[in-house]
Write a protein that holds these residues in place. Structure first.
Motif, short mmCIF file in Angstrom:
data_model
loop_
_atom_site.label_atom_id
_atom_site.label_comp_id
_atom_site.label_asym_id
_atom_site.label_seq_id
_atom_site.Cartn_x
_atom_site.Cartn_y
_atom_site.Cartn_z
N PRO A 1 73.17 53.31 2.25
CA PRO A 1 73.89 52.32 1.40
C PRO A 1 75.01 52.97 0.59
CG PRO A 1 71.84 52.98 0.35
CD PRO A 1 71.86 53.68 1.69
N ILE A 2 75.97 53.54 1.28
CA ILE A 2 77.12 54.16 0.61
C ILE A 2 78.10 53.05 0.22
CG2 ILE A 2 78.99 55.84 0.80
CD1 ILE A 2 77.41 57.15 3.09
N LYS B 1 82.53 47.77 4.44
CA LYS B 1 83.88 47.18 4.48
C LYS B 1 84.83 47.93 5.41
CE LYS B 1 83.64 45.26 -0.23
NZ LYS B 1 82.24 45.65 -0.48
N VAL B 2 84.37 49.01 6.03
CA VAL B 2 85.22 49.78 6.94
C VAL B 2 84.54 49.89 8.30
CG1 VAL B 2 86.20 51.10 5.02
CG2 VAL B 2 84.26 52.02 6.29
N PRO B 3 85.31 50.04 9.37
CA PRO B 3 84.69 50.25 10.68
C PRO B 3 84.09 51.64 10.77
CG PRO B 3 87.07 50.43 10.85
CD PRO B 3 86.79 50.00 9.44
N ALA C 1 78.31 61.96 0.13
CA ALA C 1 79.23 60.82 0.19
C ALA C 1 78.88 59.80 -0.88
CB ALA C 1 79.17 60.18 1.57
N ALA C 2 79.86 59.47 -1.72
CA ALA C 2 79.64 58.53 -2.83
C ALA C 2 80.39 57.22 -2.65
CB ALA C 2 80.06 59.18 -4.15
N GLU C 3 81.46 57.25 -1.87
CA GLU C 3 82.24 56.04 -1.66
C GLU C 3 83.05 56.17 -0.38
OE1 GLU C 3 85.80 53.38 -3.81
OE2 GLU C 3 85.07 55.24 -4.75
N ILE C 4 83.16 55.08 0.34
CA ILE C 4 83.98 55.04 1.56
C ILE C 4 84.96 53.88 1.44
CG2 ILE C 4 83.97 54.72 4.06
CD1 ILE C 4 81.22 56.07 4.08
N ARG C 5 86.21 54.16 1.79
CA ARG C 5 87.23 53.12 1.65
C ARG C 5 88.27 53.28 2.75
NH1 ARG C 5 88.49 56.17 -3.95
NH2 ARG C 5 89.85 57.83 -3.17
N GLY C 6 89.13 52.28 2.87
CA GLY C 6 90.21 52.34 3.86
C GLY C 6 90.08 51.25 4.89
N LEU D 1 82.05 58.59 11.84
CA LEU D 1 80.75 58.59 12.52
C LEU D 1 79.66 58.81 11.48
CD1 LEU D 1 78.86 58.73 15.02
CD2 LEU D 1 79.40 61.19 15.14
N ILE D 2 78.71 57.90 11.42
CA ILE D 2 77.57 58.04 10.52
C ILE D 2 76.41 58.65 11.30
CG2 ILE D 2 75.91 56.83 9.05
CD1 ILE D 2 78.70 56.89 7.90
#
Length: 472
Positions: free
Chosen positions: A148-149, A154-156, A233-238, A259-260
């Motif tokens: 749950p980052i 919201k990103v692919p 990892a604390a936040e993912i955006r773009g 890639l997760i």
């Protein structure tokens, strides 16, 4: 509603489930097999098979670019990423018939292409069919864990279930997760021409020996893979083509694809386990050492059982269940002899205890014997001298082995055999390995255990002198 009665009901047609089904039916049991998705499970379709096929493509590209050490001119490889994925698909298609519905129906298994859920402690419903079974084996495997980052939804992003469908080569692949999947795919994609960054919250390959892991990390970094440890990892955006991963310490990593690969979760959600009195843990279904759940008629094997998550473990579990559920014989599972391999180059393999684990369990009693690849003639001939073997020995018996280097995954099999059968180092030393082979590494490691006992012993020297005086 149809009703079926059977001896063995297997839920899940991955490695473990297929092994139980084929073994049980060929021994004369009535078997029903349920699979609501793809026959062959994760290993064939999304895991072991496609990943090793893509690694082979990367290996071929790397060989073209690094041939001059063998007297062959280096060339810049012309990588067709889509064609590499065609190669992956062809490998899957070649193996798939072994796991197909047609093959298993030919063996006598009744295959139902539906998901199953428990409706009682002995019954499972699959579509419009209710199956009542004397024994039930849950082999539903695991799926990629998506953490749950914030911003991830919201990103692919890719997982191992979608990565192999990607046709356009990533410009810069960000990999969140530094376990075996993350590291294997990092090197493969780097060799296929991608920029790659691995983002790991703690240490990469944390379950392996740190000394051997360091050799793998150094190699990947030399090849151009960026590895960031301690980067949670604390936040993912773009957006597609422009993704950013911000870590807890404020670092920002930018790439085109994400890639997760942070781990796996057991597939239990569809099963309605409460109806059957089956308890779970955070890792999966709760089982005892016989692989029985809290419902004594139900077994759980492979990834869903919450232990080591490897295809060969599922196969091993299948053998335990066949012995117990089909033949009625006592059988218990253990883990001390289970090997694993990470298929980077160099490969990384482990069985039994690492050096740190041996010290923690036995203090200063274990001996650690070593042999370096740089002293192996075949490794020298093939320019594959990066690597070593460490064997942990307690009272003359190996209790663990760590190998990093060429063919480590092949070499570890001998030590898995030794641990499974409680063999002595003297039995390994008695083996004659063909020359010149990488396999001599194992023989020389055993020799390293006995060398000081033979060559540094005053008593041995005195005995030899006495024998020489006595001999005619």
């Amino acid at each position: 509603m149809k009703r079926i009665e059977t001896d063995i009901l297997v839920i899940g047609a991955g490695s473990g489930g297929l092994s139980v089904a084929s073994g049980a039916v060929q021994m004369g049991a009535r078997v029903v097999l349920l699979e609501g998705h793809k026959m062959g499970g994760d290993c064939l379709n999304y895991g072991c098979v496609p990943s090793k096929a893509l690694i082979a493509s990367g290996k071929a590209a790397y060989a073209q670019a690094h041939a001059s050490q063998y007297g062959v001119a280096d060339v810049v490889p012309d990588v067709d990423y889509a064609a590499a994925k065609d190669h992956v698909a062809d490998v899957i298609a070649t193996i798939a018939p072994n796991d197909s519905v047609e093959r298993f129906e030919g063996l006598g298994v009744q295959v139902i292409s539906e998901y199953g859920e428990f409706i009682s402690d002995t019954e499972v419903q699959a579509g419009d069919t209710v199956i009542k079974a004397r024994r039930i084996v849950i082999a539903t495997g695991s799926s990629p864990l998506v953490p749950p980052i914030p911003g991830l939804d919201k990103v692919p992003y890719l997982t191992n279930e979608t990565l192999f469908d990607l046709r356009e080569r990533p410009d810069h692949l960000l990999i969140v997760g530094g376990g075996p999947i993350g590291m294997e795919m990092a090197q493969a994609h780097r060799r296929l021409g991608c920029k790659v960054t691995v983002i790991q919250g703690s240490k990469v390959l944390a379950n392996d020996d740190p000394e051997t892991v360091a050799i793998v990390m150094d190699t990947l970094r030399e090849e151009g893979v960026e590895i960031a440890e301690g980067a949670l990892a604390a936040e993912i955006r773009g957006k597609a083509g422009a993704i950013e991963v911000k870590t807890k310490d404020g670092r920002i990593f930018k790439g085109s694809h994400l890639l997760i690969a942070v781990g796996r979760k057991s597939n239990v959600d569809r099963l309605n386990l409460d109806r059957a009195g089956i308890e779970t843990t955070k890792r999966g279904i709760k089982v005892d050492d016989r692989l029985k759940t809290t419902n004594s008629r139900v077994y759980a094997i492979g990834d869903v059982a919450g232990g080591l998550q490897f295809t060969h473990v599922a196969g091993y579990h299948a053998g335990i269940v066949i012995r117990s559920a089909v033949l009625g014989l006592p059988a218990k599972a253990k883990t001390s002899h289970i090997p694993w391999t990470t298929y980077t180059a160099p490969e990384l393999a482990q069985v039994g205890m690492t050096e740190a684990e041996a010290r923690e369990a036995h203090g200063d009693k274990p001996e650690v014997v070593r042999f370096e690849y740089e002293d192996n003639d075949r490794a020298i001939a093939e320019r594959k001298t990066k690597g070593l073997i460490k064997v942990m020995v307690l009272r003359g018996r190996p209790i663990g082995a760590s190998i990093v280097g060429a063919q480590a995954g092949e070499l570890i099999g001998l030590w898995a055999l030794a641990l499974a059968n409680d063999m002595k180092m003297s039995q390994i030393a008695a083996m004659v390995a063909p020359y010149p082979t990488i396999g001599e590494v194992n023989k020389r490691a055993a020799g390293a255990y006995f060398s000081p006992r033979l060559f540094d012993s005053v008593w041995v020297k005195r005995a030899v002198r006495a024998v020489q005086r006595w001999l005619p």
